[in-house]
Scaffold this motif. Structure first.
Motif, PDB file in Angstrom:
ATOM      1  N   ASN A  67       0.803  -1.232   0.000  1.00 44.32           N
ATOM      2  CA  ASN A  67       0.000   0.000   0.000  1.00 44.32           C
ATOM      3  C   ASN A  67       0.832   1.276   0.000  1.00 44.32           C
ATOM      4  O   ASN A  67       0.291   2.353   0.238  1.00 44.32           O
ATOM      5  CB  ASN A  67      -0.938   0.003   1.216  1.00 44.32           C
ATOM      6  N   HIS A  68       2.126   1.160  -0.234  1.00 42.45           N
ATOM      7  CA  HIS A  68       2.991   2.339  -0.314  1.00 42.45           C
ATOM      8  C   HIS A  68       3.832   2.264  -1.575  1.00 42.45           C
ATOM      9  O   HIS A  68       4.183   1.177  -2.036  1.00 42.45           O
ATOM     10  CB  HIS A  68       3.917   2.435   0.903  1.00 42.45           C
ATOM     11  N   TRP A  69       4.192   3.418  -2.076  1.00 41.93           N
ATOM     12  CA  TRP A  69       4.980   3.522  -3.297  1.00 41.93           C
ATOM     13  C   TRP A  69       6.466   3.628  -2.962  1.00 41.93           C
ATOM     14  O   TRP A  69       7.170   4.510  -3.441  1.00 41.93           O
ATOM     15  CB  TRP A  69       4.496   4.709  -4.128  1.00 41.93           C
ATOM     16  N   TYR A  70       6.928   2.718  -2.119  1.00 39.95           N
ATOM     17  CA  TYR A  70       8.353   2.622  -1.798  1.00 39.95           C
ATOM     18  C   TYR A  70       8.636   1.287  -1.138  1.00 39.95           C
ATOM     19  O   TYR A  70       7.725   0.580  -0.705  1.00 39.95           O
ATOM     20  CB  TYR A  70       8.820   3.770  -0.899  1.00 39.95           C
ATOM     21  N   ASN A  71       9.913   0.951  -1.104  1.00 43.76           N
ATOM     22  CA  ASN A  71      10.396  -0.169  -0.304  1.00 43.76           C
ATOM     23  C   ASN A  71      11.678   0.285   0.377  1.00 43.76           C
ATOM     24  O   ASN A  71      12.300   1.267  -0.039  1.00 43.76           O
ATOM     25  CB  ASN A  71      10.578  -1.445  -1.138  1.00 43.76           C
ATOM     26  N   VAL A  72      12.036  -0.385   1.441  1.00 42.22           N
ATOM     27  CA  VAL A  72      13.161   0.045   2.268  1.00 42.22           C
ATOM     28  C   VAL A  72      14.086  -1.137   2.510  1.00 42.22           C
ATOM     29  O   VAL A  72      13.635  -2.220   2.882  1.00 42.22           O
ATOM     30  CB  VAL A  72      12.668   0.613   3.621  1.00 42.22           C
ATOM     31  N   ILE A  73      15.374  -0.889   2.312  1.00 43.95           N
ATOM     32  CA  ILE A  73      16.397  -1.888   2.589  1.00 43.95           C
ATOM     33  C   ILE A  73      17.234  -1.361   3.751  1.00 43.95           C
ATOM     34  O   ILE A  73      17.822  -0.282   3.660  1.00 43.95           O
ATOM     35  CB  ILE A  73      17.281  -2.131   1.350  1.00 43.95           C
ATOM     36  N   SER A  74      17.249  -2.106   4.838  1.00 42.51           N
ATOM     37  CA  SER A  74      18.067  -1.711   5.994  1.00 42.51           C
ATOM     38  C   SER A  74      19.289  -2.623   6.027  1.00 42.51           C
ATOM     39  O   SER A  74      19.167  -3.833   6.158  1.00 42.51           O
ATOM     40  CB  SER A  74      17.265  -1.799   7.285  1.00 42.51           C
ATOM     41  N   MET A  75      20.448  -2.021   5.857  1.00 41.34           N
ATOM     42  CA  MET A  75      21.700  -2.774   5.773  1.00 41.34           C
ATOM     43  C   MET A  75      22.396  -2.769   7.125  1.00 41.34           C
ATOM     44  O   MET A  75      22.609  -1.708   7.710  1.00 41.34           O
ATOM     45  CB  MET A  75      22.586  -2.161   4.699  1.00 41.34           C
ATOM     46  N   ILE A  76      22.731  -3.940   7.594  1.00 39.36           N
ATOM     47  CA  ILE A  76      23.354  -4.090   8.897  1.00 39.36           C
ATOM     48  C   ILE A  76      24.867  -4.108   8.685  1.00 39.36           C
ATOM     49  O   ILE A  76      25.417  -5.055   8.119  1.00 39.36           O
ATOM     50  CB  ILE A  76      22.861  -5.372   9.587  1.00 39.36           C
ATOM     51  N   ARG A  77      25.518  -3.023   9.116  1.00 36.92           N
ATOM     52  CA  ARG A  77      26.960  -2.859   8.912  1.00 36.92           C
ATOM     53  C   ARG A  77      27.676  -2.740  10.256  1.00 36.92           C
ATOM     54  O   ARG A  77      27.037  -2.581  11.295  1.00 36.92           O
ATOM     55  CB  ARG A  77      27.225  -1.624   8.066  1.00 36.92           C
ATOM     56  N   LYS A  78      29.005  -2.789  10.199  1.00 34.13           N
ATOM     57  CA  LYS A  78      29.815  -2.695  11.419  1.00 34.13           C
ATOM     58  C   LYS A  78      29.517  -1.438  12.223  1.00 34.13           C
ATOM     59  O   LYS A  78      29.548  -1.447  13.441  1.00 34.13           O
ATOM     60  CB  LYS A  78      31.302  -2.693  11.062  1.00 34.13           C
ATOM     61  N   HIS A  79      29.233  -0.343  11.537  1.00 33.96           N
ATOM     62  CA  HIS A  79      29.037   0.943  12.205  1.00 33.96           C
ATOM     63  C   HIS A  79      27.566   1.304  12.382  1.00 33.96           C
ATOM     64  O   HIS A  79      27.226   2.470  12.527  1.00 33.96           O
ATOM     65  CB  HIS A  79      29.778   2.045  11.447  1.00 33.96           C
ATOM     66  N   GLY A  80      26.686   0.316  12.332  1.00 26.84           N
ATOM     67  CA  GLY A  80      25.273   0.568  12.566  1.00 26.84           C
ATOM     68  C   GLY A  80      24.399   0.193  11.391  1.00 26.84           C
ATOM     69  O   GLY A  80      24.835  -0.428  10.423  1.00 26.84           O
ATOM     70  N   VAL A  81      23.155   0.596  11.483  1.00 29.09           N
ATOM     71  CA  VAL A  81      22.155   0.295  10.450  1.00 29.09           C
ATOM     72  C   VAL A  81      22.050   1.497   9.514  1.00 29.09           C
ATOM     73  O   VAL A  81      21.874   2.633   9.953  1.00 29.09           O
ATOM     74  CB  VAL A  81      20.778  -0.012  11.087  1.00 29.09           C
ATOM     75  N   PHE A  82      22.156   1.222   8.228  1.00 30.61           N
ATOM     76  CA  PHE A  82      21.995   2.226   7.180  1.00 30.61           C
ATOM     77  C   PHE A  82      20.806   1.804   6.335  1.00 30.61           C
ATOM     78  O   PHE A  82      20.529   0.607   6.198  1.00 30.61           O
ATOM     79  CB  PHE A  82      23.256   2.312   6.313  1.00 30.61           C
ATOM     80  N   TYR A  83      20.106   2.764   5.747  1.00 30.63           N
ATOM     81  CA  TYR A  83      18.896   2.471   4.985  1.00 30.63           C
ATOM     82  C   TYR A  83      19.025   2.980   3.556  1.00 30.63           C
ATOM     83  O   TYR A  83      19.624   4.027   3.310  1.00 30.63           O
ATOM     84  CB  TYR A  83      17.678   3.147   5.629  1.00 30.63           C
ATOM     85  N   TYR A  84      18.418   2.234   2.652  1.00 37.28           N
ATOM     86  CA  TYR A  84      18.319   2.669   1.264  1.00 37.28           C
ATOM     87  C   TYR A  84      16.856   2.515   0.883  1.00 37.28           C
ATOM     88  O   TYR A  84      16.296   1.424   0.972  1.00 37.28           O
ATOM     89  CB  TYR A  84      19.206   1.821   0.348  1.00 37.28           C
ATOM     90  N   CYS A  85      16.234   3.612   0.515  1.00 42.37           N
ATOM     91  CA  CYS A  85      14.800   3.631   0.226  1.00 42.37           C
ATOM     92  C   CYS A  85      14.585   3.849  -1.266  1.00 42.37           C
ATOM     93  O   CYS A  85      15.132   4.792  -1.841  1.00 42.37           O
ATOM     94  CB  CYS A  85      14.124   4.758   1.001  1.00 42.37           C
ATOM     95  N   ASN A  86      13.816   2.989  -1.871  1.00 46.26           N
ATOM     96  CA  ASN A  86      13.504   3.070  -3.289  1.00 46.26           C
ATOM     97  C   ASN A  86      12.064   3.533  -3.478  1.00 46.26           C
ATOM     98  O   ASN A  86      11.149   2.896  -2.949  1.00 46.26           O
ATOM     99  CB  ASN A  86      13.632   1.689  -3.946  1.00 46.26           C
TER     100      ASN A  86
END
Length: 184
Positions: A67-86
């Protein structure tokens, strides 16, 4: 139709003209309901439209919304969680793969929630080339603002504690899945 939890699925992203944009070889589904599909990619092969192949480097928790016009990828890295939103069409599962149409605009979010809007030029170029309608353009920008507000408020899926909980759930589910396969 929804994918089943504890199963691997493919992910396929297309462009507005129907051409393939990117595919992921496998994603492990840890949550599947009417509001979202949550899947983990961990050392998954990705194939780009130009045929280039690469292997994901770190575990990522992917959120797909019907129901939303996006998806979110949360990447688990050494220095924390980073997100990439499409910015993308609402995601569907058709029994074969989780699918959506990529609409170029992306937001990169650091582990401190700093946001960077990406690919505005690509959005303009593809919009003209593929004839994005005025209605589509309105929806994309509205959903972009909604996404930015979610990030600002650290709402799901931008809550680091939720990501940690989901990743731990994945580790338990993956171990149980392996044990079932070994005992068969």
């Amino acid at each position: 139709m929804l994918p089943k939890e504890n199963e691997y699925v493919y992910i396929q992203s297309y462009k507005h003209d129907g051409s393939i944009h990117r595919t992921w070889s496998k994603a492990f589904v840890i949550e599947s309901n009417k509001d979202r599909i949550v899947a983990i990619t961990d050392r998954a092969y990705v194939v780009e439209a130009d045929g280039r192949k690469w292997l994901t480097r770190e575990p990522a928790i992917c959120f797909f919304y019907p129901n939303h016009w996006y998806n979110v990828i949360s990447m688990i890295r050494k220095h924390g969680v980073f997100y990439y939103c499409n910015l993308a069409s609402p995601s569907i599962y058709d029994g074969e793969a989780i699918k959506n149409i990529d609409y170029d605009l992306d937001i990169k979010v650091s582990n401190t929630y700093e946001q960077t809007l990406l690919d505005e030029d690509e959005y303009e170029e593809h919009g003209a080339k593929m004839h994005y309608s005025k209605e589509l353009d309105t929806v994309i920008w509205k959903e972009l603002r909604d996404l930015q507000q979610r990030i600002d408020r650290k709402e799901s899926p931008f809550d680091h504690r939720e990501i940690e909980r989901l990743y731990n759930k994945y580790l338990i589910m993956k171990e149980e899945w392996r044990n079932r396969r070994v005992s068969v």
